[in-house]
Scaffold this active site. Structure first.
Site, PDB file in Angstrom:
ATOM      1  N   ASN A  43      -7.918   6.266  -6.955  1.00 31.01           N
ATOM      2  CA  ASN A  43      -6.694   6.667  -6.265  1.00 31.01           C
ATOM      3  C   ASN A  43      -6.894   7.829  -5.314  1.00 31.01           C
ATOM      4  OD1 ASN A  43      -3.637   6.125  -8.204  1.00 31.01           O
ATOM      5  ND2 ASN A  43      -5.201   4.683  -7.572  1.00 31.01           N
ATOM      6  N   HIS A 261       2.597   1.222  -1.691  1.00 31.27           N
ATOM      7  CA  HIS A 261       2.663   2.082  -2.877  1.00 31.27           C
ATOM      8  C   HIS A 261       1.568   3.141  -2.903  1.00 31.27           C
ATOM      9  CE1 HIS A 261       4.396   2.903  -6.766  1.00 31.27           C
ATOM     10  NE2 HIS A 261       3.292   2.631  -7.434  1.00 31.27           N
ATOM     11  N   TRP A 262       0.590   3.037  -2.013  1.00 34.78           N
ATOM     12  CA  TRP A 262      -0.537   3.973  -2.006  1.00 34.78           C
ATOM     13  C   TRP A 262      -0.506   4.836  -0.755  1.00 34.78           C
ATOM     14  CZ3 TRP A 262      -5.045   0.077  -3.334  1.00 34.78           C
ATOM     15  CH2 TRP A 262      -4.980  -0.252  -4.704  1.00 34.78           C
TER      16      TRP A 262
END
Length: 285
Positions: A43, A261-262
Site C-alpha cells: 500500500n 480506492h487507492w
C-alpha cells in the site's frame, strides 16, 4: 522490498514494520487496507521515502497481514489493530504519532484516536472503513462483494483476486500480472486465509458489533482529520464521506477525480503533497 523490522507487542503478537526518516522529531504511522494479500509495503512502499523527507515514518503490517503474526483469537478487528499499534508505539518509545490509514487501516486509525486520544495526532483517512456510511450507494458495495468472494467455495484463485483488485482502482494499468502474483502468494497461504476469516468474523460478533460502527462515534474525534476520497471509489463510495464530514468537528474533505480506492497510489504526487501539507502547518483549522 526492504526487509523491515519486528517488535513484540503482546505475548502472542509480533508486528512487522518498515521505518524511514528516523532523524525527524514527528512520527507518522501508515496503516494499510484489508484486501487479500495487502501489506504495508504493497500500500505504501512508494510513499514511504517521500513522507520520510519530513517525518519519521513507520509503515506497519497490521495483525494478520504481511509479515506480522496472524492470531485468530482476537477482539473486534479495529480494536485489535489499534491496541497493537499502541503497543508498537510503547515498545518504540513513541508518545504520539500522526496516522495515515487506507480503508481498513483508516478504521483502525479512527479506533485508536477514539480509544487512545492522547496518542493520536492528526488523521489522514482514505476511504476509511467503519467511518464510511453509504447514503445513496448499495450496500454491500461491489468491492466488498468481490472481497467476500475471494475465499468462498471452491476457494481462492488468481482470477477472483484480480477481479477484486480491478475494482480498487480507476487506472487499470496499476493491476499488473506481477501484482496479482505477489498478492495471491500472500493471500492464499493457510495462515493468511485463517486470519482473514477471523477478521471477518470479528466484525459480526454481536457483543462487539458496534465497535465497527465508527460513524456513530465520529463526533467524539477532537483531532484534525483530512478525509481523502476517490470519486470513482467502488469499495467505500464517495457518499460515504458525507456523515463523517458533517459530524467530525475538525474535518475537511478532498476528492480526487479519476481515482478509486487507492488514492495514495493513483494520485501519488498530489496525495503526498496534500498529506505533508496537512500534517504540518497546512493542517491548522
Amino acid at each position: 522490498m526492504s526487509e523491515g523490522q519486528y517488535v513484540q507487542v503482546r505475548d502472542d503478537l509480533r508486528l512487522h514494520y518498515h521505518e524511514a526518516g528516523s532523524e525527524h522529531p514527528e512520527t507518522v504511522i501508515l496503516l494499510h487496507g484489508g484486501g487479500p494479500g495487502a501489506s504495508a509495503w504493497s500500500n505504501f512502499g512508494r510513499n514511504l521515502p517521500v513522507l520520510a523527507k519530513s517525518f519519521r515514518v513507520l509503515a506497519v503490517d497490521q495483525p494478520g497481514f504481511g509479515r506480522s503474526d496472524k492470531p485468530t483469537e482476537h477482539p473486534q478487528y479495529f480494536t485489535h489493530s489499534a491496541d497493537a499499534v499502541v503497543g508498537l508505539m510503547d515498545a518504540l518509545g513513541i508518545e504520539r504519532a500522526h496516522l495515515i490509514g487506507n480503508s481498513l487501516g483508516g478504521g483502525a486509525a479512527v479506533r485508536l484516536a477514539l480509544d487512545h486520544p492522547g496518542r493520536a495526532g492528526r488523521l489522514v483517512l482514505m476511504g476509511p472503513g467503519g467511518l464510511s456510511l453509504n447514503m445513496f450507494s448499495p450496500d454491500p458495495t461491489e468491492g466488498i462483494r468481490n472481497l467476500a468472494r475471494f475465499a468462498a467455495p471452491p476457494g481462492p484463485s488468481k482470477e477472483k483476486l484480480e477481479a477484486f483488485l480491478r475494482v480498487m482502482v480507476y487506472d487499470q494499468s496499476l493491476i499488473t500480472d506481477e501484482l496479482v502474483d505477489e498478492r495471491f502468494a500472500a493471500a492464499s497461504a493457510p495462515d493468511s486465509l485463517a486470519a482473514m476469516a477471523a477478521m471477518g468474523a470479528s466484525f459480526a460478533r454481536p457483543d462487539t458489533y458496534e465497535q465497527g460502527m465508527l460513524w456513530r462515534e465520529a463526533h467524539r474525534l477532537r483531532q484534525r482529520v483530512l478525509l481523502i476520497w476517490g470519486r470513482e471509489d467502488r469499495v467505500n463510495p464517495l457518499d460515504g464521506a458525507l456523515l463523517a464530514l458533517k459530524t467530525i468537528p475538525r474535518a475537511q474533505l478532498h476528492v480526487f477525480g479519476r481515482c478509486g480506492h487507492w488514492a495514495q497510489l493513483e494520485k501519488f504526487e498530489e496525495f503526498n503533497r496534500l498529506a505533508i501539507d496537512f500534517l504540518t502547518d497546512g493542517g491548522k483549522s
